[in-house]
Design an enzyme around this catalytic site. Sequence first.
Site, PDB file in Angstrom:
ATOM      1  N   CYS A 235     108.735 196.057 -56.955  1.00 54.10           N
ATOM      2  CA  CYS A 235     110.084 195.979 -56.506  1.00 54.10           C
ATOM      3  C   CYS A 235     110.899 197.381 -55.888  1.00 54.10           C
ATOM      4  CB  CYS A 235     111.303 195.241 -57.666  1.00 54.10           C
ATOM      5  SG  CYS A 235     111.522 196.935 -58.561  1.00 54.10           S
TER       6      CYS A 235
ATOM      7  N   HIS B 224     115.994 195.521 -61.222  1.00 57.36           N
ATOM      8  CA  HIS B 224     115.151 195.515 -60.147  1.00 57.36           C
ATOM      9  C   HIS B 224     116.404 195.896 -58.665  1.00 57.36           C
ATOM     10  CE1 HIS B 224     113.043 192.842 -57.092  1.00 57.36           C
ATOM     11  NE2 HIS B 224     114.353 191.349 -57.484  1.00 57.36           N
TER      12      HIS B 224
ATOM     13  N   ASP C  75     116.111 190.312 -50.219  1.00 56.27           N
ATOM     14  CA  ASP C  75     114.887 191.179 -51.013  1.00 56.27           C
ATOM     15  C   ASP C  75     113.753 190.232 -50.503  1.00 56.27           C
ATOM     16  OD1 ASP C  75     113.612 192.087 -53.311  1.00 56.27           O
ATOM     17  OD2 ASP C  75     114.585 190.471 -54.873  1.00 56.27           O
TER      18      ASP C  75
END
Length: 717
Positions: A275, A334, A357
């Site tokens: 991530c 995250h 994202d």
Amino acid sequence: MSKGAENQLQTLGVDLLKWQNARLHHTDAYDNKSLIVRRGQEFQLKLMFDRELKDNDRVGLQFSFGKNIIPNGDKPMKSNGTLLAMTLRSQQDSQCWSAKIANTNGKECLVTVASPADAAIGKYLLSVKTGAKVYNPGNTVYLLFNPWCKADAVFMPSDAERLEYVLNDTGYLYVGSSEKIFAKPWNFGQFEEDVLDSCMYLLDKSGLKQNFRKDPVTVSRTMSALVNSNDDAGVLLGNWSGNYGSGTSPLAWTGSATILQKYYKTKKPICFGQCWVFSGVLTTVMRCLGIPARSVSNFASAHDTQENLKVDIFLNECGEKVDKLTTDSVWNFHVWNDVWMKRSDLPEGFDGWQAIDATPQEISQGIFQCGPSPLKAIRSGEVYLPYDSKFIFAEVNADKVYWLVKNVAGKDKYIKLREETKAIGKNISTKAIGKNMREDITAQYKFLEVLGPCGQKPKIFEPSPSFNLWSSEERKTMEKACSFLRCSDTVDARLSSSPLTAGIQLKTDGEKSLWPGNPIDLKIIVNSTSTESWTASLTASCQLQSYTGKVEANLGFIKQTVQTEGKPAIEIPLNVAADTYIKTLASVEDELLIKVNIIAEVQETGEKVSDELTLAFQYPSIKVEMPETAKINEAFTCAFVFKNTLAIPLEKCKLYVEGLGFFKMEIFDEGDIRPGGIFKSKIICHPKKAGEKKIIAQLNSLQVKGISVEKIIIITE
């Protein structure tokens, strides 16, 4: 040949005035030979002719993108806006491209070109038309979004914010846990060689038509898909397996430029990303294209696959987490992105920061993409607004529900242990503007205000996981969000809380961080607020987990029956030898942490109490030796020194170093380092640009991962 043909004006050359334009357009840092300008702002060109310009000469400019710019692209056409033609004596219109003569000097003509503030971004091919003749100098002009232009949808009013979110090519990605946050230095490198061309290649690869390239909403959403490789052979291949032998470990990367440069060269996905790497690359792509962007870390981040604002965690009778029973998860952290823009596609009030994202978690409209979702919509519970607001709202607001799985007559029975309503979405972090420090932006994503006693001024506070007092704003937000989600009971569950008869409380005592090679030594403390005597069956487990919550190894558990008998506290030791976890540390190429789960069941009442503890590993540091200042084009030496102060040898050590403006990523194979062993690696640096610069180093071994350091140096002219 007729006399008119003999006197027809001919173009001999074009000077793009690259450095003059670049300074005015804030593009002088790009390592690119072409002209790079921003939309909605004038730029100038110098045309050279074979004679002086006359009043009756017909001279025009053409900017095209399509077949001549994009491989296999359509032929540029005026009808679809891919061929832009303008005469030098036309009237200016802020809604259209235009060109006018600024002045003439003999056979030279200075031309001012203006693009509209909503022009399509991309690469344009310039040509000059004189009468029937077309001169093609082969000059490419890059057009970017313009945060300095008030009429641009990405306009950002503050100079300090533009400097941070558009022009800063270094920063931090925040990792770790909510209890222990680490700043991971990262080189975004949006101005490095081939990075802009890589971004333009992604735009072309996306197939976005000219009209959609005007819109930062569409461009940012498209790039959230293209930075991962799941659907379209994009930039990065995600891998959370713990085995990265066929590529580069996600922990080894020190910046985005190397990744994008390799991708542009090979046109194949780069192995591997997780991530924070996806976020770092997406920040680079957005800033490179001119969209203000920041990397954002959410600690205790929920992955709610059911859209019910609940993440279920199942523990077996030994207190060990069982992964196979749920697709939900809670990541220790995250990292995603925020991008700044107007949302003309939405009702008023949702401009500003938008969450996107690139980590491929859930499919949106058929592919792995996420956002942009307005932070104002997430904060207010307007989860019906595009794009993917439901998923992002759950990441910062879901409840964490613990279940005990007991075997009763050969069948699994699920017993609810506890529901934590304040455990998700903590310490949401990004780099502060103009400072090398962390800024907490949790309040931009969710309400945390509660009125104090006697009507005191509201204050920001961090409640305990079991704290159920809500502000009126938070309650309204949850009620609104739940009306669009499958979570009708969530608000009522959060508001209800029944006291425990036995008054059993659990906590742990001991170091919350651990040097690899040292044993785990903790004390579980059982308290009772009741004066009566109670018997409790206590279970505690210890597991090695990845940052996504994946269980890598069970390290052991204890079971013990305790009686309170009015005692203020009962201490139970939990000890795990280092040999129990060292082998797993060396076999998994991820950075791991230790999770301790404790369950106490009161025999007299059946009440169950549970708690969780996270232990992070801490590591020796890398020392960087180099001068505080240096001059352009004067070489200096940078040395990296590491001493293994641990009680265990570190095997297969590799040092990754990178310095923007000095050198691309270099890898030093340091071999094995015994306890007390030292290595010193040197690199010669050749500064090319003035200003504050950073050198980043990252050390990985089989046993220890993710030791990072940065050093700042001032380069003068």
